[in-house]
Design a protein around this motif. Sequence first.
Motif, PDB file in Angstrom:
ATOM      1  N   SER A   1      61.631-103.158 -37.500  1.00 22.44           N
ATOM      2  CA  SER A   1      60.165-102.857 -37.790  1.00 22.44           C
ATOM      3  C   SER A   1      59.469-102.048 -36.416  1.00 22.44           C
ATOM      4  O   SER A   1      58.557-101.473 -36.681  1.00 22.44           O
TER       5      SER A   1
ATOM      6  N   LEU B   1      64.560 -98.593 -44.997  1.00 19.73           N
ATOM      7  CA  LEU B   1      63.655 -97.623 -44.333  1.00 19.73           C
ATOM      8  C   LEU B   1      63.290 -96.191 -44.999  1.00 19.73           C
ATOM      9  O   LEU B   1      64.410 -95.546 -44.908  1.00 19.73           O
ATOM     10  N   TYR B   2      62.115 -96.005 -45.067  1.00 24.47           N
ATOM     11  CA  TYR B   2      61.561 -94.853 -45.940  1.00 24.47           C
ATOM     12  C   TYR B   2      61.491 -93.809 -44.730  1.00 24.47           C
ATOM     13  O   TYR B   2      60.678 -94.222 -43.933  1.00 24.47           O
ATOM     14  N   THR B   3      61.846 -92.614 -44.906  1.00 22.63           N
ATOM     15  CA  THR B   3      61.737 -91.621 -43.677  1.00 22.63           C
ATOM     16  C   THR B   3      61.946 -90.128 -44.098  1.00 22.63           C
ATOM     17  O   THR B   3      62.404 -89.787 -45.233  1.00 22.63           O
TER      18      THR B   3
ATOM     19  N   CYS C   1      59.251 -94.400 -39.578  1.00 17.69           N
ATOM     20  CA  CYS C   1      59.554 -94.714 -40.880  1.00 17.69           C
ATOM     21  C   CYS C   1      58.809 -95.998 -41.375  1.00 17.69           C
ATOM     22  O   CYS C   1      57.936 -96.457 -40.481  1.00 17.69           O
ATOM     23  N   ARG C   2      59.027 -96.388 -42.490  1.00 14.50           N
ATOM     24  CA  ARG C   2      58.157 -97.406 -43.424  1.00 14.50           C
ATOM     25  C   ARG C   2      59.440 -98.407 -43.700  1.00 14.50           C
ATOM     26  O   ARG C   2      60.203 -98.206 -44.283  1.00 14.50           O
TER      27      ARG C   2
ATOM     28  N   ARG D   1      60.508-101.567 -45.760  1.00 14.29           N
ATOM     29  CA  ARG D   1      60.591-102.798 -46.690  1.00 14.29           C
ATOM     30  C   ARG D   1      61.574-103.637 -46.969  1.00 14.29           C
ATOM     31  O   ARG D   1      62.804-103.056 -46.838  1.00 14.29           O
TER      32      ARG D   1
ATOM     33  N   GLU E   1      58.899 -91.186 -49.214  1.00 10.60           N
ATOM     34  CA  GLU E   1      59.344 -90.174 -48.268  1.00 10.60           C
ATOM     35  C   GLU E   1      60.626 -89.753 -48.978  1.00 10.60           C
ATOM     36  O   GLU E   1      61.078 -90.235 -49.644  1.00 10.60           O
TER      37      GLU E   1
END
Lengths: 299, 261
Positions: free
Chosen positions: A241, A257-259, A246-247, A249, A224
């Motif tokens: 979570s 947090l990938y967004t 967002c994703r 890790r 992202e």
Amino acid sequence: MHGRGLTKHYGGVPVVDGVDLELRAGECFGLLGPNGAGKSTLIRLILGLAPRDDGELEVLGRSVPDAIRAIRARCGVVPQQDNLDIDLTAAANLRVYARYFGLGGPAVEARIDRLLAFFQLADRRGAEIEALSGGMKRRLILARALINDPELLVLDEPTTGLDPQARRLVWQQLRRLRREGRTLLLTTHYMSEAARLCDRLAVMDGGRLLALGTPEELLRWYVEPYVVEVPLDGEDFQPLSQAPGCRLRVTGDTAYLYTDDPGPLVDRVRTAGFDPPYWRPANLEDVFLGLTGYELRED
Amino acid sequence: MAPRLALAIPHGRSVAVWMRNLRVWRRYAVPSLIGNFGEPLLYLLGLGYGLGRFVSGMADMPYLAYLASGVLCATAMNTASYEGLYAAYTRMTRQDTYGAMLATPLQVADVVAGEVAWCATKALISGVTLFVVAGALGAIPLAGLPLAALPVVLLMGLTFGAMAVLVTTLAPSYDFFLYYFTAFITPMFLFSGVFYPVDTLPGWLQAAVVALPLFHGVELVRPLFSGELPDPLAVHLAVPAIYLIGAFQLATVCLRRRLLV
């Protein structure tokens, strides 16, 4: 360069496992991967320095290993470990190396002068190798790799162990070599190096190529646009979570947090009671970690 | 891919490997030459003058001349062995000189050939030095064909250089070379007719000595010192040549296995 199904086993374990790879003339191609990913072995296969167990390989239009002498005459190699000839001075290193290519005479002497000047080593031509700093040795190895005016330059971790100033000087010279129309193949651990130098990249792990594309493509395909980094300090990351859009890790003491949209996420993290997060555009390092995993590699 | 079983034939480019060693040697030539004078001088003085007092002559030669003809071959053997073992091992491992060479058009056979040729060159250098020393001591009979011994020195240097490089390609460390010296070089030095005729040895030992290369070198040089042709010439040339070719081929295979993996 054109390789298909390149495979190499050590003790029954595949180190390079069916790699297909094509280099375009005049591009700078980067091979990324954690330690033990098989980068150096792949390079050794391409240079014919290790026999492959399977696959087909052509370099500069000639087949490996049948035409290896002719291929090597047009290749320059920068090895991972410094292997300058410590029994010889800086200039003699280049002179003797030129002889290995069957080159000598005034043309080579002129070339040695030019290369030493190009790598800012002109005042060290009579220096013993042991008296050179790490950065100077690395630059001398680069100069040595260019003594035969190669069309293809293969560099295994060209800037490992260099300080930022020396690294920038090497980058500048590599970009100039590319502008001269040479093809460059390099391995690196440094994502910033890959992003700055390479037209195309491949991420390698476990002997396979996991992804291949331009730096922009890899960013677009695999991650992202933004990352919110949350320092954890031993706190439970479970509440994160639940965050929408967002994703997540987690590695060590940081949650990533990938967004697509970091603004609302930053607020949400802050109200959830975590330390103030930090957000930034995603980079190749995120692509790399996403593809090869976040765990520590033991060599 | 199928391993290549064809015989390794070095390319003319292997001269570049030889030239690299020559260039390095030239930087330290003076101390190296002084070292070359030392050992043969000690042998000739220590044994020739000391023992020569009790031995009036051997095989119809003055003992000093007898000894000089043997020591000439032994010196070639020792010089080539040291160069092909310790010096070559350092280039193969610590300095990774071979790694750098193999990234160029040079192939493994070229590196081995260049190294063996260099071992022989050093053997020739010490052979010439010994000639000067022995000549000054009056140990070289001018009536003979002593200069014809120098090609034999070169042959000994090539043979023992190739054998030493082979041992180097198999060596896990420098300590390994001690076994090679104890099991091979030193017995050859003592029993190959350098100091006394081989026919004084028991039959089984004579048979072993005749199968080894140093004996043939001595058998080639000694008659030349008294102006005769070695007999049988072909055999004395063939045995070292077989060792040379065999060791060169094996060393090429072993070095390829060691470095190109």
